[in-house]
Design a protein around this motif. Structure first.
Motif, PDB file in Angstrom:
ATOM      1  N   GLU A 103      -8.733  12.494  -9.494  1.00 23.50           N
ATOM      2  CA  GLU A 103      -9.540  11.442  -8.853  1.00 23.50           C
ATOM      3  C   GLU A 103      -9.753  11.766  -7.374  1.00 23.50           C
ATOM      4  O   GLU A 103     -10.847  11.583  -6.848  1.00 23.50           O
ATOM      5  N   GLY A 147     -12.341  14.415  -7.231  1.00 20.31           N
ATOM      6  CA  GLY A 147     -13.651  13.817  -7.480  1.00 20.31           C
ATOM      7  C   GLY A 147     -14.164  13.076  -6.256  1.00 20.31           C
ATOM      8  O   GLY A 147     -15.341  13.183  -5.883  1.00 20.31           O
ATOM      9  N   SER A 193      -5.470  19.385  -9.919  1.00 20.78           N
ATOM     10  CA  SER A 193      -6.616  18.992 -10.738  1.00 20.78           C
ATOM     11  C   SER A 193      -6.887  19.999 -11.842  1.00 20.78           C
ATOM     12  O   SER A 193      -7.218  19.628 -12.969  1.00 20.78           O
ATOM     13  N   GLN A 209      -9.844   9.667 -18.965  1.00 24.06           N
ATOM     14  CA  GLN A 209     -10.032   9.447 -17.530  1.00 24.06           C
ATOM     15  C   GLN A 209     -10.795  10.590 -16.872  1.00 24.06           C
ATOM     16  O   GLN A 209     -11.593  10.369 -15.964  1.00 24.06           O
ATOM     17  N   ASP A 251     -14.399   9.978 -17.629  1.00 25.99           N
ATOM     18  CA  ASP A 251     -14.941   8.918 -16.766  1.00 25.99           C
ATOM     19  C   ASP A 251     -15.253   9.450 -15.374  1.00 25.99           C
ATOM     20  O   ASP A 251     -16.302   9.147 -14.796  1.00 25.99           O
ATOM     21  N   THR A 252     -14.331  10.244 -14.835  1.00 28.00           N
ATOM     22  CA  THR A 252     -14.539  10.815 -13.492  1.00 28.00           C
ATOM     23  C   THR A 252     -15.743  11.753 -13.498  1.00 28.00           C
ATOM     24  O   THR A 252     -16.570  11.727 -12.578  1.00 28.00           O
ATOM     25  N   TYR A 253     -15.870  12.561 -14.546  1.00 30.82           N
ATOM     26  CA  TYR A 253     -17.019  13.464 -14.641  1.00 30.82           C
ATOM     27  C   TYR A 253     -18.329  12.684 -14.716  1.00 30.82           C
ATOM     28  O   TYR A 253     -19.320  13.057 -14.089  1.00 30.82           O
ATOM     29  N   ARG A 256     -19.050   9.707 -13.528  1.00 31.49           N
ATOM     30  CA  ARG A 256     -19.369   9.173 -12.193  1.00 31.49           C
ATOM     31  C   ARG A 256     -19.866  10.286 -11.271  1.00 31.49           C
ATOM     32  O   ARG A 256     -20.819  10.103 -10.517  1.00 31.49           O
ATOM     33  N   SER A 257     -19.207  11.447 -11.338  1.00 31.04           N
ATOM     34  CA  SER A 257     -19.592  12.561 -10.470  1.00 31.04           C
ATOM     35  C   SER A 257     -20.983  13.082 -10.812  1.00 31.04           C
ATOM     36  O   SER A 257     -21.767  13.412  -9.919  1.00 31.04           O
TER      37      SER A 257
END
Length: 197
Positions: free
Chosen positions: A59, A62, A101, A117, A120-122, A124-125
């Protein structure tokens, strides 16, 4: 910092210094100043703490990617080059986060929560990078912007791994930009040639 945060920070430090699989609960308590019982109390198990530490690092990575802002000038490839240059400049400071990471990818294969998770981070990125490349707000990103975001995210991930292994040999942002321009121009010529036959 509270004991939970101390444990997370200690686990992240151990991941960087010893690696995910070689870190013991005692290593974490030594690094954090907490006791063994605190791991069970706050996280349930050492594995849960390690997964939380890996995810926290991912995170942070990210967030570091998303914070590399660029102005809206130039075309998307110009913005990509400035963005990647900013990311690479910050890599020295972010090395510990990048190391932790990178280990998240291996854990994602075995821990569904880590995989979810990371996904989800990918997502958003992809959107935030697509917005930056298109010069729009995140809410305005279209499918083309998401595809651009995916491409750049793949380049960032690959670049980060190259940089961790051999920083001196990692291509510069300008190198990547020239290669992409060359790829686009080659593709355009190929399209003209095939259309002429």
């Amino acid at each position: 910092m509270g004991q939970r945060q101390d444990l997370l920070a200690g686990a992240k430090r151990c991941i960087v210094e010893k690696g995910y699989s070689r870190t013991t609960a005692r290593d974490i308590t030594a690094a954090s100043g907490a006791n063994l019982a605190a791991i069970g109390y706050h996280f349930g198990s050492k594995e849960a703490l390690m997964n939380a530490a890996v995810l926290d690092s991912f995170e942070e990575w990210g967030a570091a990617i998303e914070e590399v802002g660029v102005d809206a000038g130039g075309d998307p490839l110009d913005r990509f080059e400035r963005f990647l240059a900013g990311f690479l400049e910050g890599s020295v400071e972010q090395r510990a986060t990048l190391v932790a990471s990178a280990q998240a990818f291996a854990e994602a294969e075995f821990v569904p929560e880590v995989r979810r998770q990371l996904a989800d981070t990918y997502e958003r990125s992809r959107e935030s990078i697509g917005a930056m490349l298109q010069g729009v707000e995140t809410a305005e990103v279209d499918e083309s912007g998401r595809r651009l975001g995916s491409l750049v995210l793949a380049i960032i991930t690959g670049t980060a791994l190259q940089w961790l292994i051999e920083p001196e040999a990692t291509p510069s942002a300008a190198d990547f930009s020239r290669a992409l321009r060359s790829l686009v121009l080659t593709g355009d010529r190929g399209g003209c040639e095939s259309g002429a036959s």
